[in-house]
Design a protein around this motif. Structure first.
Motif, PDB file in Angstrom:
ATOM      1  N   ILE A 289     -35.760  44.606  75.263  1.00 25.09           N
ATOM      2  CA  ILE A 289     -35.168  45.382  74.180  1.00 25.09           C
ATOM      3  C   ILE A 289     -34.210  44.486  73.411  1.00 25.09           C
ATOM      4  CG2 ILE A 289     -33.872  47.443  73.555  1.00 25.09           C
ATOM      5  CD1 ILE A 289     -35.256  47.249  77.058  1.00 25.09           C
ATOM      6  N   VAL A 290     -34.500  44.235  72.154  1.00 23.89           N
ATOM      7  CA  VAL A 290     -33.680  43.358  71.323  1.00 23.89           C
ATOM      8  C   VAL A 290     -32.773  44.212  70.449  1.00 23.89           C
ATOM      9  CG1 VAL A 290     -33.673  41.502  69.610  1.00 23.89           C
ATOM     10  CG2 VAL A 290     -35.521  41.623  71.311  1.00 23.89           C
ATOM     11  N   PHE A 291     -31.504  44.299  70.797  1.00 25.38           N
ATOM     12  CA  PHE A 291     -30.529  45.015  69.984  1.00 25.38           C
ATOM     13  C   PHE A 291     -30.085  44.097  68.849  1.00 25.38           C
ATOM     14  CE2 PHE A 291     -30.270  47.111  74.099  1.00 25.38           C
ATOM     15  CZ  PHE A 291     -30.274  48.450  73.734  1.00 25.38           C
ATOM     16  N   GLY A 292     -29.984  44.664  67.653  1.00 24.72           N
ATOM     17  CA  GLY A 292     -29.709  43.841  66.473  1.00 24.72           C
ATOM     18  C   GLY A 292     -30.974  43.218  65.932  1.00 24.72           C
ATOM     19  N   ALA A 293     -32.102  43.918  66.099  1.00 20.46           N
ATOM     20  CA  ALA A 293     -33.407  43.358  65.744  1.00 20.46           C
ATOM     21  C   ALA A 293     -33.567  43.104  64.253  1.00 20.46           C
ATOM     22  CB  ALA A 293     -34.518  44.291  66.226  1.00 20.46           C
ATOM     23  N   SER A 294     -32.708  43.691  63.422  1.00 20.11           N
ATOM     24  CA  SER A 294     -32.807  43.471  61.978  1.00 20.11           C
ATOM     25  C   SER A 294     -31.930  42.319  61.507  1.00 20.11           C
ATOM     26  CB  SER A 294     -32.403  44.749  61.228  1.00 20.11           C
ATOM     27  OG  SER A 294     -31.048  45.086  61.510  1.00 20.11           O
ATOM     28  N   GLY A 295     -31.174  41.705  62.426  1.00 16.43           N
ATOM     29  CA  GLY A 295     -30.206  40.669  62.056  1.00 16.43           C
ATOM     30  C   GLY A 295     -30.780  39.270  62.033  1.00 16.43           C
ATOM     31  N   ASP A 296     -29.953  38.321  61.574  1.00 13.88           N
ATOM     32  CA  ASP A 296     -30.384  36.934  61.446  1.00 13.88           C
ATOM     33  C   ASP A 296     -30.671  36.268  62.782  1.00 13.88           C
ATOM     34  OD1 ASP A 296     -30.412  36.906  58.721  1.00 13.88           O
ATOM     35  OD2 ASP A 296     -28.578  35.741  58.459  1.00 13.88           O
ATOM     36  N   LEU A 297     -29.838  36.541  63.791  1.00 16.24           N
ATOM     37  CA  LEU A 297     -30.058  35.902  65.094  1.00 16.24           C
ATOM     38  C   LEU A 297     -31.411  36.295  65.665  1.00 16.24           C
ATOM     39  CD1 LEU A 297     -29.064  34.202  67.474  1.00 16.24           C
ATOM     40  CD2 LEU A 297     -27.952  36.251  68.384  1.00 16.24           C
TER      41      LEU A 297
ATOM     42  N   LEU B 104     -26.201  40.637  68.737  1.00 16.68           N
ATOM     43  CA  LEU B 104     -25.203  41.471  68.062  1.00 16.68           C
ATOM     44  C   LEU B 104     -23.889  40.724  67.914  1.00 16.68           C
ATOM     45  CD1 LEU B 104     -25.727  44.739  70.150  1.00 16.68           C
ATOM     46  CD2 LEU B 104     -26.329  44.463  67.738  1.00 16.68           C
ATOM     47  N   PRO B 105     -23.019  41.156  67.003  1.00 15.51           N
ATOM     48  CA  PRO B 105     -21.662  40.615  66.968  1.00 15.51           C
ATOM     49  C   PRO B 105     -20.895  41.055  68.208  1.00 15.51           C
ATOM     50  CG  PRO B 105     -21.897  42.404  65.386  1.00 15.51           C
ATOM     51  CD  PRO B 105     -23.267  42.115  65.906  1.00 15.51           C
TER      52      PRO B 105
ATOM     53  N   GLU C   1     -24.667  37.060  73.865  1.00 13.06           N
ATOM     54  CA  GLU C   1     -24.494  35.791  73.167  1.00 13.06           C
ATOM     55  C   GLU C   1     -23.012  35.474  73.014  1.00 13.06           C
ATOM     56  OE1 GLU C   1     -26.566  33.603  71.638  1.00 13.06           O
ATOM     57  OE2 GLU C   1     -28.525  34.569  71.885  1.00 13.06           O
ATOM     58  N   LYS C   2     -22.696  34.177  72.937  1.00 13.17           N
ATOM     59  CA  LYS C   2     -21.321  33.800  72.627  1.00 13.17           C
ATOM     60  C   LYS C   2     -21.026  34.206  71.176  1.00 13.17           C
ATOM     61  CE  LYS C   2     -21.707  29.918  69.877  1.00 13.17           C
ATOM     62  NZ  LYS C   2     -20.974  29.548  68.678  1.00 13.17           N
ATOM     63  N   PRO C   3     -19.768  34.383  70.788  1.00 18.70           N
ATOM     64  CA  PRO C   3     -18.561  34.073  71.556  1.00 18.70           C
ATOM     65  C   PRO C   3     -18.221  35.171  72.555  1.00 18.70           C
ATOM     66  CG  PRO C   3     -17.944  34.869  69.396  1.00 18.70           C
ATOM     67  CD  PRO C   3     -19.439  34.764  69.390  1.00 18.70           C
ATOM     68  N   PHE C   4     -17.828  34.732  73.756  1.00 24.40           N
ATOM     69  CA  PHE C   4     -17.426  35.658  74.810  1.00 24.40           C
ATOM     70  C   PHE C   4     -15.911  35.856  74.720  1.00 24.40           C
ATOM     71  CE2 PHE C   4     -20.792  32.778  76.538  1.00 24.40           C
ATOM     72  CZ  PHE C   4     -21.850  33.653  76.403  1.00 24.40           C
TER      73      PHE C   4
END
Length: 520
Positions: free
Chosen positions: A20-28, A143-144, A171-174
């Protein structure tokens, strides 16, 4: 066909896997996550029964979703179409429980579709199929950081099932400093066990970073000489030839130290400097990485050089503060050089120099290990041997050694012995870091992920300096876009790090080159 190496255990996996990819519409997701999943798919490395679920707030049609996730994917139309047949998209908020309930229904339906597999039976009348192994759910947060804890909380409340193998990837930043990192980890640990959390630093997925352990511990020469008796200094350098390019508002919240040094470069350092692990087991490796970080005192401001880029000398490239998303009074460094000391028996007295900069003259990430002066009286004042590991852009390992220059005399020169990975291993695929790490997540291998205590030690080392910078106690020196960095950056390794520049002519490919030249 070139493929990754895959463990037999993973190759035989028949688990039902939902990613499950959260933020699937984003650049990352568009630039990294989905291309990595496609690379695994085309190499036949995803478990056979896999569904990929995109989830984001953007309301997209199926056509819009497919166009977005394939915009950075290269492959034949048939292969891309086959990959997309494993993908779907659900839009919803990150805060509303009912949206996560809808997502769970989609995931569960996909798992039911994969739950039986037709097989050949001796009796042609038996068409029942068979049940397949465990269920694995990978929750990938593209996600941010501000959304991490909210999404993790809703996953646990509305999607998580205790009889499913659950892996959450962040993902970082943590965090922003040591305190905020502790808060983030505390929130995550309320919902997920440490064994379920995968903190991704994509540098740990890079081929040459993975190679450091092999180079150090599988070769007698390096294993024996990897200490303060033989090594004078070690430099870890990160250079990018572009600026913030419209992302200044995001970058200004972090700066080059938080963005690159506290995570990427300190992880490289921990592998370079750690003691030999008991085994290649993930926890043995991470124990050694955390242990060496405990010997590093916080970075001192007086052993730091900071800079911020201004417009290029010809005026064609804008300065950092020319970005309309950057505050005009910004005191955020885009360049940093600093020294770290490891106060243990192996490394006491050996400075580790980190340098990182944006909008400089070249693109490269390298590790430079400079050995001490030769003790032989036969050849006084010769240049030092060096080992260079080029992490990017072209993977290579090479040594700079003193040799006799061909001829009737006894003139000495420097030359390189180089292993260029793309040239030597032409039949092997060098995987993208995100693909390698996703494969580790699926295979439940934590070796290349950051453990909570490692993260805390890394923040301990950098937080005092970061707070001094945030409080305006540090001076940022200007440097032109496209230059080597601010005044003093070239001399910094010599001033603080025992570095000694090459004094002999340096030959590479039959040419005399700059002594700091790195073979392409």
């Amino acid at each position: 066909m070139s493929v990754f190496e895959l463990s037999p255990a993973l190759a035989e996996k028949q688990d039902i896997t939902s990613i499950i990819v959260f933020g699937a519409s984003g650049d990352l997701a568009k630039k990294k996550t989905f291309p990595a999943l496609f690379q695994l798919y085309k190499s036949n490395l995803l478990p056979k029964h896999t569904r990929i679920h995109g989830y984001a707030r953007t309301d997209m049609s199926r056509e819009e979703f497919e166009k977005r996730v394939t915009s950075n994917i290269k492959g034949t139309p048939a292969l891309i179409e086959a990959f997309l047949s494993h993908c779907n998209y659900t839009h919803g908020s990150y805060s509303q429980g009912e949206d996560f309930e809808r997502l769970k229904a989609v995931i569960t339906e996909g798992e039911k579709d994969m739950q039986t597999e037709p097989v050949e039976f001796a009796d042609e009348n038996d068409k029942a199929g068979r049940l397949i192994g465990n269920r694995l759910r990978v929750y990938y947060m593209a996600l941010p950081p501000s959304a991490f804890t909210m999404v993790a909380s809703n996953i646990k409340a509305h999607v998580y099932e205790p009889d499913v193998i659950n892996h959450i990837v962040i993902e970082k930043p943590f965090g922003f400093d040591r305190d905020t990192s502790k808060e983030l980890n505390m929130e995550l640990s309320r919902h997920f066990k440490e064994s379920e959390i995968f903190r991704t630093d994509h540098y740990l997925g890079k081929e040459m970073v993975k190679n450091i352990i092999v180079l150090r511990f599988a070769n007698t020469f390096y294993s024996a000489s990897w200490n303060n008796k033989y090594i004078s200094n070690i430099q870890i350098t990160f250079r990018e030839p572009f600026g913030t390019e419209g992302r200044g508002g995001y970058f200004d919240s972090f700066g080059i130290i938080r963005d690159v040094m506290q995570n990427h470069l300190i992880q490289v350092l921990s592998i370079l400097a750690m003691e030999p692990p008991k085994s290649l087991d993930a926890e043995d490796i991470r124990d050694c990485k955390a242990e060496v970080l405990r010997y590093i005192p916080p970075v001192k401001l007086e052993e730091t050089l900071l800079g911020q880029y201004v417009a290029s000398e010809d005026g064609t490239k804008p300065g950092y503060k020319d970005d309309p998303t950057v505050p005009k009074d910004s005191n955020t460094p885009t360049f940093a050089a600093l020294v770290l000391h490891i106060n243990n028996d192996r490394w006491r007295g050996v400075p580790f120099i980190m340098k990182a900069g944006k909008a400089v003259e070249s693109a490269k990430v390298i590790v430079r290990v400079q050995f001490k002066d030769a003790s032989s009286k036969l050849f006084p004042d010769v240049s030092r041997d060096e080992l260079i590991i080029r992490i990017s852009p072209t993977e290579s390992i090479y040594t700079k050694n003193v040799v006799k220059l061909p001829g009737l005399g006894n003139k000495l020169a420097m030359s390189a012995l180089e292993l260029n990975y793309p040239n030597v291993f032409q039949d092997r695929m060098i995987p993208e870091p995100y693909a390698a790490l996703l494969l580790d997540v699926i295979g439940n291998d934590h070796s290349n992920f950051v453990r909570e205590d490692e993260l805390d030690e890394a923040w301990r080392i950098f937080t005092p300096l970061l707070h001094q910078i945030d409080q305006g106690k540090a001076t940022l020196l200007p440097y032109p876009y496209g230059s080597r960095g601010p005044a003093g950056s070239n001399e910094f390794p010599t001033k603080f790090g025992n570095y000694k520049a090459t004094t002999l002519d340096y030959y590479y490919n039959d040419s005399i080159v700059d002594p700091h030249y790195v073979p392409k």
